[in-house]
Design a protein around this motif. Sequence first.
Motif, PDB file in Angstrom:
ATOM      1  N   ALA A   1      40.807  33.528  42.866  1.00 20.89           N
ATOM      2  CA  ALA A   1      41.387  32.604  41.894  1.00 20.89           C
ATOM      3  C   ALA A   1      42.614  33.181  41.198  1.00 20.89           C
ATOM      4  O   ALA A   1      43.590  32.456  40.957  1.00 20.89           O
ATOM      5  N   LEU A   2      42.579  34.461  40.884  1.00 19.92           N
ATOM      6  CA  LEU A   2      43.580  35.036  39.989  1.00 19.92           C
ATOM      7  C   LEU A   2      44.441  36.115  40.623  1.00 19.92           C
ATOM      8  O   LEU A   2      45.425  36.551  40.016  1.00 19.92           O
ATOM      9  N   GLY A   3      44.072  36.563  41.827  1.00 23.71           N
ATOM     10  CA  GLY A   3      44.776  37.677  42.437  1.00 23.71           C
ATOM     11  C   GLY A   3      44.275  38.998  41.890  1.00 23.71           C
ATOM     12  O   GLY A   3      43.564  39.049  40.875  1.00 23.71           O
ATOM     13  N   VAL A   4      44.653  40.090  42.529  1.00 27.95           N
ATOM     14  CA  VAL A   4      44.134  41.403  42.123  1.00 27.95           C
ATOM     15  C   VAL A   4      44.603  41.796  40.730  1.00 27.95           C
ATOM     16  O   VAL A   4      43.898  42.500  40.001  1.00 27.95           O
ATOM     17  N   ASP A   5      45.780  41.347  40.336  1.00 28.77           N
ATOM     18  CA  ASP A   5      46.285  41.697  39.005  1.00 28.77           C
ATOM     19  C   ASP A   5      45.645  40.849  37.910  1.00 28.77           C
ATOM     20  O   ASP A   5      45.759  41.183  36.730  1.00 28.77           O
ATOM     21  N   GLY A   6      44.990  39.774  38.315  1.00 31.57           N
ATOM     22  CA  GLY A   6      44.416  38.875  37.325  1.00 31.57           C
ATOM     23  C   GLY A   6      43.027  39.253  36.866  1.00 31.57           C
ATOM     24  O   GLY A   6      42.503  38.633  35.940  1.00 31.57           O
ATOM     25  N   LEU A   7      42.432  40.251  37.495  1.00 32.24           N
ATOM     26  CA  LEU A   7      41.066  40.647  37.130  1.00 32.24           C
ATOM     27  C   LEU A   7      41.025  42.116  36.748  1.00 32.24           C
ATOM     28  O   LEU A   7      41.485  42.976  37.496  1.00 32.24           O
ATOM     29  N   HIS A   8      40.460  42.399  35.584  1.00 38.42           N
ATOM     30  CA  HIS A   8      40.245  43.769  35.104  1.00 38.42           C
ATOM     31  C   HIS A   8      38.743  44.005  35.065  1.00 38.42           C
ATOM     32  O   HIS A   8      38.013  43.333  34.334  1.00 38.42           O
ATOM     33  N   GLY A   9      38.264  44.935  35.872  1.00 36.15           N
ATOM     34  CA  GLY A   9      36.844  45.242  35.915  1.00 36.15           C
ATOM     35  C   GLY A   9      36.488  46.398  34.996  1.00 36.15           C
ATOM     36  O   GLY A   9      37.287  47.310  34.793  1.00 36.15           O
ATOM     37  N   ILE A  10      35.285  46.318  34.426  1.00 34.19           N
ATOM     38  CA  ILE A  10      34.782  47.418  33.595  1.00 34.19           C
ATOM     39  C   ILE A  10      33.357  47.713  34.028  1.00 34.19           C
ATOM     40  O   ILE A  10      32.496  46.817  34.024  1.00 34.19           O
ATOM     41  N   THR A  11      33.108  48.924  34.434  1.00 33.05           N
ATOM     42  CA  THR A  11      31.744  49.341  34.724  1.00 33.05           C
ATOM     43  C   THR A  11      31.281  50.243  33.596  1.00 33.05           C
ATOM     44  O   THR A  11      32.000  51.146  33.177  1.00 33.05           O
TER      45      THR A  11
END
Length: 276
Positions: free
Chosen positions: A69-79
Amino acid sequence: MTQTSEASVLLSDDPPLDLRLSDEELDDARDRIVSFIQSVVDDAGADGAVLGLSGGIDSTLTAHLAVEALGVDGLHGITMPAEVNDPEIMSDAERVAESLGIEYDVVEIQPIAETFFEQYPDAAEDRMAKGNVFVRTRAVLNYFVANAENRIVLGTGNRAEAATGYFTKYGDQAVDCNPIGNLYKMQVRQLAKHVGVPHDLVMQKPTAGMWTGQTDEEEMGLDYDTLDAILAVHVDGGLSRAATARELDVPVEAVDRVVELYETSKHKRSMPPAPE
């Protein structure tokens, strides 16, 4: 990756009810969820989304669809690992982020949680209360990053969890939207396989990571195939208690357990009440 039939991937040997979607329905679900994520981000005037990555199937599927939906730059993951988490599962979370090519951070939340336990040591003796601290700490961090980066927070809740209240209030459901919220767990696994999630992650044993060794199914007292079936036929479908037990060939006690979970968690599915 080990090749197996779809049936063996998604179902137990004898599931009470087959809720799998057709290929056409899977494509439609994928498109609708991707469009939904895009709409929520656009409507909020946000620059993207934040997602807590647990290594489990729900967050992994949500991550895949969010990147679409947002592209790789559109998602920030946090583990956000803690001492109660299985290190292998948490490493799966990093593996998902790296395979998708998204930015991600690893934030150790044990020191944060310990400050709560130190301030109120009596409450820390309660396993559930203590476990909820970990979940709510993750929610605070998700929003901390989202606010700083003008992003929304994506949830990972599915239909079975929502109906039974299997989430922490103001914790893992402190989110802006639940992209896979209309899918039963069986369908989550199926769609995950459909979009290319590796088999071992599709079959990951679900856990909320609230204490060491905790699993969803053990805590609920039901496997997800049975839970999905009872929800679909009795809670969502309206078939009587006795007829549901006969139709699915499950004990009446299993139906009662699902109804109990549904009834006692209604407060989690509504806004806090106020007087008329």
